[in-house]
Design a protein around this motif. Structure first.
Motif, PDB file in Angstrom:
ATOM      1  N   GLY A 226       0.812  -1.211   0.000  1.00  0.00           N
ATOM      2  CA  GLY A 226       0.000   0.000   0.000  1.00  0.00           C
ATOM      3  C   GLY A 226       0.839   1.251   0.000  1.00  0.00           C
ATOM      4  N   LEU A 227       0.341   2.284  -0.663  1.00  0.00           N
ATOM      5  CA  LEU A 227       1.005   3.580  -0.728  1.00  0.00           C
ATOM      6  C   LEU A 227       0.082   4.625  -0.127  1.00  0.00           C
ATOM      7  N   VAL A 228       0.607   5.382   0.825  1.00  0.00           N
ATOM      8  CA  VAL A 228      -0.193   6.409   1.495  1.00  0.00           C
ATOM      9  C   VAL A 228      -0.335   7.614   0.565  1.00  0.00           C
ATOM     10  N   GLU A 229      -1.550   8.094   0.435  1.00  0.00           N
ATOM     11  CA  GLU A 229      -1.803   9.276  -0.379  1.00  0.00           C
ATOM     12  C   GLU A 229      -2.878  10.122   0.286  1.00  0.00           C
ATOM     13  N   ALA A 230      -3.045  11.334  -0.226  1.00  0.00           N
ATOM     14  CA  ALA A 230      -4.050  12.241   0.323  1.00  0.00           C
ATOM     15  C   ALA A 230      -5.453  11.730   0.016  1.00  0.00           C
ATOM     16  N   GLU A 231      -6.397  12.144   0.831  1.00  0.00           N
ATOM     17  CA  GLU A 231      -7.785  11.718   0.628  1.00  0.00           C
ATOM     18  C   GLU A 231      -8.295  12.168  -0.734  1.00  0.00           C
ATOM     19  N   SER A 232      -7.837  13.331  -1.201  1.00  0.00           N
ATOM     20  CA  SER A 232      -8.243  13.850  -2.502  1.00  0.00           C
ATOM     21  C   SER A 232      -7.375  13.318  -3.631  1.00  0.00           C
ATOM     22  N   GLU A 233      -6.463  12.386  -3.303  1.00  0.00           N
ATOM     23  CA  GLU A 233      -5.383  11.950  -4.190  1.00  0.00           C
ATOM     24  C   GLU A 233      -4.375  13.096  -4.315  1.00  0.00           C
ATOM     25  N   ASN A 234      -3.154  12.751  -4.641  1.00  0.00           N
ATOM     26  CA  ASN A 234      -2.107  13.754  -4.744  1.00  0.00           C
ATOM     27  C   ASN A 234      -2.299  14.562  -6.022  1.00  0.00           C
ATOM     28  N   ILE A 235      -2.331  15.877  -5.871  1.00  0.00           N
ATOM     29  CA  ILE A 235      -2.590  16.780  -6.994  1.00  0.00           C
ATOM     30  C   ILE A 235      -1.280  17.435  -7.398  1.00  0.00           C
ATOM     31  N   ALA A 236      -0.864  17.210  -8.634  1.00  0.00           N
ATOM     32  CA  ALA A 236       0.345  17.843  -9.177  1.00  0.00           C
ATOM     33  C   ALA A 236      -0.064  19.176  -9.799  1.00  0.00           C
ATOM     34  N   ILE A 237       0.326  20.260  -9.152  1.00  0.00           N
ATOM     35  CA  ILE A 237      -0.059  21.591  -9.602  1.00  0.00           C
ATOM     36  C   ILE A 237       0.736  21.957 -10.852  1.00  0.00           C
ATOM     37  N   SER A 238       0.021  22.386 -11.878  1.00  0.00           N
ATOM     38  CA  SER A 238       0.659  22.865 -13.099  1.00  0.00           C
ATOM     39  C   SER A 238       0.182  24.291 -13.359  1.00  0.00           C
ATOM     40  N   LEU A 239       0.505  24.837 -14.519  1.00  0.00           N
ATOM     41  CA  LEU A 239       0.102  26.188 -14.845  1.00  0.00           C
ATOM     42  C   LEU A 239      -0.294  26.252 -16.315  1.00  0.00           C
ATOM     43  N   PRO A 240      -1.199  27.175 -16.670  1.00  0.00           N
ATOM     44  CA  PRO A 240      -1.702  27.211 -18.053  1.00  0.00           C
ATOM     45  C   PRO A 240      -0.720  27.763 -19.065  1.00  0.00           C
ATOM     46  N   VAL A 241       0.168  28.667 -18.636  1.00  0.00           N
ATOM     47  CA  VAL A 241       1.130  29.277 -19.559  1.00  0.00           C
ATOM     48  C   VAL A 241       2.509  29.251 -18.908  1.00  0.00           C
ATOM     49  N   PRO A 242       3.559  29.045 -19.692  1.00  0.00           N
ATOM     50  CA  PRO A 242       4.905  29.074 -19.109  1.00  0.00           C
ATOM     51  C   PRO A 242       5.327  30.509 -18.804  1.00  0.00           C
ATOM     52  N   GLY A 243       6.281  30.644 -17.909  1.00  0.00           N
ATOM     53  CA  GLY A 243       6.755  31.976 -17.574  1.00  0.00           C
ATOM     54  C   GLY A 243       7.801  31.943 -16.476  1.00  0.00           C
ATOM     55  N   LEU A 244       8.351  33.125 -16.195  1.00  0.00           N
ATOM     56  CA  LEU A 244       9.372  33.283 -15.160  1.00  0.00           C
ATOM     57  C   LEU A 244       8.711  33.435 -13.802  1.00  0.00           C
ATOM     58  N   VAL A 245       9.110  32.628 -12.845  1.00  0.00           N
ATOM     59  CA  VAL A 245       8.534  32.676 -11.498  1.00  0.00           C
ATOM     60  C   VAL A 245       9.117  33.874 -10.754  1.00  0.00           C
ATOM     61  N   THR A 246       8.254  34.728 -10.243  1.00  0.00           N
ATOM     62  CA  THR A 246       8.698  35.904  -9.499  1.00  0.00           C
ATOM     63  C   THR A 246       8.484  35.767  -7.990  1.00  0.00           C
ATOM     64  N   GLN A 247       7.442  35.042  -7.586  1.00  0.00           N
ATOM     65  CA  GLN A 247       7.161  34.881  -6.159  1.00  0.00           C
ATOM     66  C   GLN A 247       6.620  33.484  -5.897  1.00  0.00           C
ATOM     67  N   VAL A 248       7.032  32.926  -4.759  1.00  0.00           N
ATOM     68  CA  VAL A 248       6.485  31.661  -4.264  1.00  0.00           C
ATOM     69  C   VAL A 248       5.892  31.956  -2.894  1.00  0.00           C
ATOM     70  N   HIS A 249       4.603  31.715  -2.745  1.00  0.00           N
ATOM     71  CA  HIS A 249       3.895  32.145  -1.533  1.00  0.00           C
ATOM     72  C   HIS A 249       3.759  31.042  -0.492  1.00  0.00           C
ATOM     73  N   VAL A 250       4.159  29.821  -0.794  1.00  0.00           N
ATOM     74  CA  VAL A 250       3.980  28.710   0.139  1.00  0.00           C
ATOM     75  C   VAL A 250       5.275  27.923   0.229  1.00  0.00           C
ATOM     76  N   LYS A 251       5.308  27.016   1.193  1.00  0.00           N
ATOM     77  CA  LYS A 251       6.417  26.074   1.345  1.00  0.00           C
ATOM     78  C   LYS A 251       5.854  24.730   1.765  1.00  0.00           C
ATOM     79  N   ALA A 252       6.678  23.704   1.696  1.00  0.00           N
ATOM     80  CA  ALA A 252       6.216  22.361   2.039  1.00  0.00           C
ATOM     81  C   ALA A 252       5.749  22.320   3.490  1.00  0.00           C
TER      82      ALA A 252
END
Length: 348
Positions: free
Chosen positions: A50-76
């Motif tokens: 068995g593999l432990v995962e989130a109740e919602s399943e693990n969601i891999a966040i993507s983005l609609p358009v490529p670009g240069l990242v200027t700010q990251v508002h969260v951390k692990a």
């Protein structure tokens, strides 16, 4: 010497060699394993990984358009609400375009307001004065015509003068009609089609602003659900690609309650019934066991991905995935592997 010495020397050499060989052999110590392997739980059971995962399943966040990242508002490890900002891309060009679109909207709204408020109160007195002037000129021309027509002796006047007076009256009448028409047009205000065109221009300008604002909103990646940030692999200054990636930029999921995705070998899939009870234990601590609650069976059998490395294990095996839920507060982490034992003899 030859009869007894040579056999004695050979015996001593053989004894010495035997002792050396025995002493050079590695010592096989009988050591206990660091952790006892998991033992049988049920009389009739099916083992699974068995593999432990989130109740919602693990969601891999993507983005609609490529670009240069200027700010990251969260951390692990951060818990975020739905719609919270995760990271932002460079938006300087769109901000400049938005300012231009907003100025065009303001110009279109000003034109519409000018048409809606027309005529200006200051424009009416000059137009009315022009009507009065044209009326006076008409009266003057009419008087001149009456004077010349009142002469009884037609020989005293020239026919040319009479015709000029009559034409002057008609010209004065036309100027009076023109002045009255201009005054009526001014009082009527803006023409309805002109107002409709101006309103359409304002609506188009608003849609242009909305389009740029939508493009700006796409540059801010937000959380699709309320959950926990499991991984954060994006940093300011990096160029983020759109589409599926080998390593997701941000991995998140709803971890208030964790699920176990158990891989049941296709040869044992028929033994597992819906609603079956199960027990799971973390690797390295088989003494600690967790009760697992049946959630669902994913009916599509997939190729096995988690291989144990056993020489008897077939790599072309397919597995049936069964989802179980852990009790809230279980001390396990998403992505951790558990040894799962499913009761194949009964159901809840």
């Amino acid at each position: 010497m030859i009869k007894y010495g040579l056999p004695l020397f050979a015996s001593l050499a053989l004894t010495f060699a035997t002792i050396k060989i025995i002493r050079s052999q590695p010592a096989h110590a009988r050591l206990a394993p660091p952790a006892a392997p998991p033992s049988a739980i049920y009389t009739n059971q099916v083992g699974a990984l068995g593999l432990v995962e989130a109740e919602s399943e693990n969601i891999a966040i993507s983005l609609p358009v490529p670009g240069l990242v200027t700010q990251v508002h969260v951390k692990a490890g951060d818990r975020v609400r739905k719609g919270a900002r995760l990271f932002s891309l460079d938006d300087r060009d769109l901000q400049a375009e938005l300012a231009l679109r907003r100025s065009s909207l303001a110009l279109a709204e000003t034109k519409l307001e000018r048409l809606a408020l027309s005529p200006r109160p200051e424009e009416l007195p000059p137009a009315e004065a022009k009507v009065n002037e044209a009326e006076q000129l008409y009266q003057d021309a009419a008087v001149q015509l009456n004077l010349i027509e009142s002469v009884r002796d037609k020989r005293a006047i020239r026919e040319e003068d009479l015709q000029r007076r009559r034409l002057a009256v008609k010209a004065a009448q036309a100027r009076l009609d023109q002045a009255k028409g201009e005054l009526a047009l001014l009082k009527a205000g803006a023409w309805k089609p002109d107002l409709e065109i101006a309103r359409a221009e304002v609506e188009e300008a608003r849609r242009q602003v909305a389009r740029v604002e939508a493009d700006l909103a796409r540059l801010v990646v937000t959380a699709p659900i309320e959950g926990e940030i499991l991984q954060c692999k994006v940093h300011p200054g990096e160029y983020a690609q759109a589409g599926p990636l080998p390593q997701p930029l941000i991995l998140m999921g709803a971890t208030r309650r964790l699920n176990i995705r158990a891989d049941i070998d296709e040869q044992d899939a028929w033994r597992v019934k819906a609603g079956a009870t199960a027990i799971g234990s973390v690797r390295g601590n088989s003494a600690e066991r967790f009760c697992l609650h049946f959630v669902r069976v994913e009916p599509y059998v997939i190729p096995k991905k988690n291989l144990t490395g056993d020489s008897t294990e077939r790599v072309d095996t397919r597995v049936l995935q069964v989802i179980f839920a852990l009790d809230p507060g279980a001390k396990v982490y998403a992505g951790q592997q558990l040894d799962v034992f499913v009761d194949a003899g009964g159901t809840k």
